[in-house]
Design a protein around this motif. Structure first.
Motif, short mmCIF file in Angstrom:
data_model
loop_
_atom_site.label_atom_id
_atom_site.label_comp_id
_atom_site.label_asym_id
_atom_site.label_seq_id
_atom_site.Cartn_x
_atom_site.Cartn_y
_atom_site.Cartn_z
N LEU A 1 -8.23 -36.90 19.97
CA LEU A 1 -8.05 -35.11 20.04
C LEU A 1 -6.96 -34.30 20.59
CD1 LEU A 1 -11.92 -34.38 20.56
CD2 LEU A 1 -9.97 -33.92 18.65
N LEU A 2 -6.71 -35.83 21.81
CA LEU A 2 -5.08 -34.89 22.32
C LEU A 2 -3.71 -35.14 21.95
CD1 LEU A 2 -6.57 -37.20 26.35
CD2 LEU A 2 -6.00 -34.21 25.79
N PHE B 1 -10.93 -31.30 29.78
CA PHE B 1 -9.30 -31.98 29.56
C PHE B 1 -8.50 -31.18 29.00
CE2 PHE B 1 -12.17 -36.16 29.77
CZ PHE B 1 -11.37 -36.73 30.30
N LEU C 1 -11.62 -38.68 22.52
CA LEU C 1 -10.21 -38.08 23.48
C LEU C 1 -9.42 -38.17 22.82
CD1 LEU C 1 -10.18 -36.26 26.18
CD2 LEU C 1 -10.54 -38.09 27.79
N THR C 2 -9.30 -39.79 23.08
CA THR C 2 -7.64 -40.10 23.19
C THR C 2 -6.92 -38.97 21.27
OG1 THR C 2 -7.81 -41.81 24.04
CG2 THR C 2 -6.04 -42.03 22.86
N ARG D 1 -16.09 -41.89 23.49
CA ARG D 1 -16.27 -40.53 23.51
C ARG D 1 -14.00 -40.77 23.95
NH1 ARG D 1 -20.35 -40.23 27.21
NH2 ARG D 1 -19.23 -40.93 28.60
N MET D 2 -14.19 -42.28 24.83
CA MET D 2 -13.03 -42.11 25.13
C MET D 2 -11.48 -41.79 24.02
SD MET D 2 -11.90 -41.67 28.08
CE MET D 2 -13.55 -40.50 28.51
N ASP E 1 -8.16 -28.53 23.44
CA ASP E 1 -8.14 -28.74 24.73
C ASP E 1 -9.99 -29.54 24.70
OD1 ASP E 1 -6.54 -26.92 25.59
OD2 ASP E 1 -7.65 -25.53 25.68
N ILE E 2 -10.31 -30.26 25.64
CA ILE E 2 -11.88 -30.61 25.14
C ILE E 2 -12.77 -30.64 26.12
CG2 ILE E 2 -12.48 -33.52 24.16
CD1 ILE E 2 -8.44 -33.90 23.65
N THR E 3 -14.06 -30.24 25.86
CA THR E 3 -14.57 -30.69 26.88
C THR E 3 -15.52 -31.79 26.58
OG1 THR E 3 -14.66 -28.74 26.98
CG2 THR E 3 -16.88 -29.46 28.20
N LEU E 4 -16.20 -32.98 27.09
CA LEU E 4 -17.40 -33.84 26.95
C LEU E 4 -18.41 -34.06 27.12
CD1 LEU E 4 -15.03 -36.50 28.10
CD2 LEU E 4 -15.14 -35.58 25.81
N VAL F 1 -17.09 -32.77 22.51
CA VAL F 1 -17.28 -33.98 22.34
C VAL F 1 -18.51 -34.39 22.42
CG1 VAL F 1 -16.50 -36.66 22.07
CG2 VAL F 1 -15.22 -34.69 21.78
#
Length: 134
Positions: free
Chosen positions: A30-31, A3, A27-28, A23-24, A36-39, A15
């Motif tokens: 970090l956004l 993302f 993600l929220t 995870r979500m 820039d996010i990798t899961l 993450v």
């Protein structure tokens, strides 16, 4: 899965979390900091990303996951010479802090993580990156 935030801060975050809801949430968070996010769903997926040559500024790593645990992944990532990446170990377990710090995590954060705490760590990474570019 990756993302990319709009107006990216250039902080690359990984993450490593097997729980979809957790995870979500991460993600929220970090956004909000334009990362820039990798899961990755387990430690093996995280280690594989490093084998592929991917680089990250920060890793948020859960403790107990299938296939490979967070601490096992951290040992392997550090053994690859990845000393610059900031690793946060995360867990609700009582003994998790000792486990994470003993395998090379920089910080331990009890779950649930507070967005303010994550924000201060992200700001620290952004400042460090700016100082190394000057």
């Amino acid at each position: 899965m990756a993302f990319k935030a709009q107006g990216s801060s250039s902080v690359k975050a990984l993450v490593v979390e097997d729980d979809t809801v957790q995870r979500m949430v991460l993600l929220t968070m970090l956004l909000k900091f334009e990362c820039d996010i990798t899961l990755a769903k387990n430690g093996k997926e995280a280690v594989d990303l490093f084998f592929e040559g991917k680089k990250f500024d920060i890793i948020l790593c859960d403790k107990d996951m299938p296939i490979m645990t967070g601490p096992e992944a951290i040992v392997k990532i550090r053994a690859m010479g990845e000393s610059d990446v900031k690793i946060l170990g995360m867990s609700a377990d009582d003994d998790a802090m000792e486990v994470f710090i003993s395998v090379g995590a920089d910080v331990f954060v009890p779950k649930p993580m507070k967005v303010e705490y994550l924000g201060s760590i992200i700001k620290e990474i952004i400042n460090k990156k700016k100082n190394t570019m000057d």
